[in-house]
Write a protein that holds these residues in place. Structure first.
Motif, PDB file in Angstrom:
ATOM      1  N   VAL A  14      -7.002  15.347  52.619  1.00 48.95           N
ATOM      2  CA  VAL A  14      -7.348  14.353  51.056  1.00 48.95           C
ATOM      3  C   VAL A  14      -5.596  14.056  50.821  1.00 48.95           C
ATOM      4  N   SER A  15      -4.687  13.748  51.114  1.00 48.93           N
ATOM      5  CA  SER A  15      -3.926  13.060  50.967  1.00 48.93           C
ATOM      6  C   SER A  15      -3.793  11.587  51.233  1.00 48.93           C
ATOM      7  N   GLN A  16      -4.815  11.754  52.480  1.00 51.43           N
ATOM      8  CA  GLN A  16      -5.112  10.500  52.412  1.00 51.43           C
ATOM      9  C   GLN A  16      -6.287   8.899  51.227  1.00 51.43           C
ATOM     10  N   VAL A  17      -7.000  10.331  50.927  1.00 51.85           N
ATOM     11  CA  VAL A  17      -7.309   9.851  49.688  1.00 51.85           C
ATOM     12  C   VAL A  17      -6.891   9.822  48.619  1.00 51.85           C
ATOM     13  N   GLY A  18      -6.051  10.469  47.953  1.00 52.38           N
ATOM     14  CA  GLY A  18      -5.599  10.760  46.822  1.00 52.38           C
ATOM     15  C   GLY A  18      -6.192  11.512  46.221  1.00 52.38           C
ATOM     16  N   LEU A  36     -10.791  11.949  46.054  1.00 53.28           N
ATOM     17  CA  LEU A  36     -11.027  13.020  46.572  1.00 53.28           C
ATOM     18  C   LEU A  36     -12.176  13.350  45.316  1.00 53.28           C
TER      19      LEU A  36
END
Lengths: 321, 321
Positions: free
Chosen positions: B12-16, B20
């Motif tokens: 989730v940190s990669q897609v923001g 999300l």
């Protein structure tokens, strides 16, 4: 102080789930629109418009707030304010709140009393009540709030209605919370004006319904920062937005704090979040409602620019980025 | 699988945050009553009755669910089910859900896709949609859900209307989730019938509005256990309740599981939570609506007894106790 301050040395695990629910609901005065308040499987609220506006925001300790920077009562007020300003941004008036609180079992009942005390303070200021909720145990303190609102016959003002030629306007404060955060981050506790603004925002609640009644074509609440949130309006409406700094007031107080910290106060105004101001677009010929001031114009094209040029500087705060 | 399974290895940190939100809202079909769905400051839902029913429940990983015992899709379904059954317990039909998700930044997007997939599954089965929400970072995964419902012109059925002489009745399953939990707690994964019941309850949603239309005087959803939740009805109504075990069916499947584990299946039926059955009281002369079965009687006095005597055994589950 809680409803029974003689018990303030207790922890939530000592009073238990139902004891805690009693503490935070007993003796509160519900507004007339609360047809059935806390204590049953669900609450029942009046929805006179025949539509209900609903929004939810989650705040996590150490991510969204710190108890060494804010008192529990301030955290409670802010948690409610960020939700109520979403209701205002649709042109609606708040009617009720539901509160989910996850907290460690060794949390003091006084902490919980103060959190809910702050929530009630902020809710009652706009005529809403805390109508329901849930309290559960968890390792980290997390507050999830859902706010409900009534449109009073007006159409909801979305982010998608801005048209080229519209005026861009704001109501409420910009940059104050960011300045306060900068001060706290340097280890200071003053000036109180900006630190207080970070602890408890002062959303211009009444300006939302006024804008809806006054013909606003799009509206958003400024939670991530002016440019970031205007970006949502630009994207949803398929337009561009040009913020004109000649129209954008940078308050003297912020200039002083910026000067003391070696920071650019204008940057706080353009990108600082959490003041829960409102930004809206209005037809060029419309008179702006009370509390609103023009800060730019809607253009054809896309994106948000400042004085016609891309803004150089970090953008609004995003989770996990 | 999520809407874009090629990205399932992401966190989730990669897609923001906004990525999300896109993932969990894109391509979902909202019911007609969702006048404005996710993506704006707030949602707008039809409230044709002119009143709105609202409830909120918070579920925390390791407290309310474990991913080694339940798949994320099952957790999503259950999180929605426990809220929707509160709406049914007022005699209302669900209209929409708001979801607050706090999760660690290294959570996989597939986990989030599956959670929301399960939420949508459960919501759509009753004609409701996920109309809004918030996703934030946190150390522990916490799901807070608010469900809204419409009374369709009926009066809400509270916990407070039971009268001596009324019949006590239930709809839905009792004890199945507790049996499944006992099985999982011993390290087993079968029988699937009870383990599945613990993972995803099957609340008798339609029985709530039917009970309201059929004259129910009080109603509650059974989330903490039959005796515990009937205790809420007894307390709110100022009456006593006598559960008659001769009327209380203990399913053969539960007897078998109880026998295999050396546990008392009747105890699961009387005190097991999380099946989200409904319990209600009806005037003695009323015909019970479809799906309802009598299990006892309302008496003068107070408290809940079983066959006229205080029940010996641990009571329903309570947080922090």
């Amino acid at each position: 102080m809680g409803p029974d301050s003689s018990q303030d040395a207790q922890t939530v695990s000592q009073v238990g789930e139902f004891g805690l629910i009693d503490r935070v609901t007993t003796g509160r005065e519900q507004p007339a629109g609360t047809l059935l308040g806390p204590g049953d499987d669900a609450a029942v609220l009046a929805a006179p418009d025949g539509r209900v506006v609903a929004t939810t925001d989650v705040l996590v300790e150490q991510v969204h707030f710190r108890f060494d920077w804010s008192a529990p009562r301030q955290v409670g007020r802010k948690a409610v304010a960020v939700n109520l300003s979403d209701i205002a941004a649709m042109g609606a008036v708040p009617t009720g709140l539901l509160v989910g609180l996850a907290c460690p079992p060794d949390s003091s009942t006084e902490l919980v009393d103060e959190l809910f005390g702050g929530m009630w303070e902020e809710a009652q200021a706009v005529g809403a009540g805390v109508v329901g909720g849930d309290v559960v145990s968890a390792t980290a303190l997390t507050i999830s709030i859902t706010a409900l609102g009534d449109l009073q016959g007006r159409e909801p003002v979305t982010r998608a209605g801005a048209r080229p030629g519209d005026v861009v306007a704001v109501a409420g404060r910009l940059g104050w919370s960011a300045a306060g955060l900068a001060v706290l981050g340097r280890g200071f506790r003053s000036p109180v004006a900006v630190v207080g603004a970070h602890r408890v925002p002062e959303p211009p609640y009444a300006a939302g319904p006024l804008a809806a009644a006054g013909g606003a074509t799009a509206m958003v609440d400024v939670s991530d920062g002016l440019l970031a949130d205007l970006g949502h309006v630009a994207a949803a409406s398929g337009v561009g937005i040009d913020v004109r700094t000649e129209q954008l007031d940078v308050p003297q107080r912020l200039l002083e704090v910026g000067s003391a910290l070696g920071a650019d106060a204008r940057h706080w105004v353009l990108t600082g979040g959490e003041d829960q101001a409102l930004a809206a677009t209005f037809p060029a010929e419309a008179a702006l409602p009370e509390g609103w001031r023009a800060i730019g114009a809607v253009t054809a094209g896309g994106g948000v620019v400042v004085d016609g040029a891309e803004y150089e500087g970090p953008s609004g705060w995003q989770h996990w980025r």
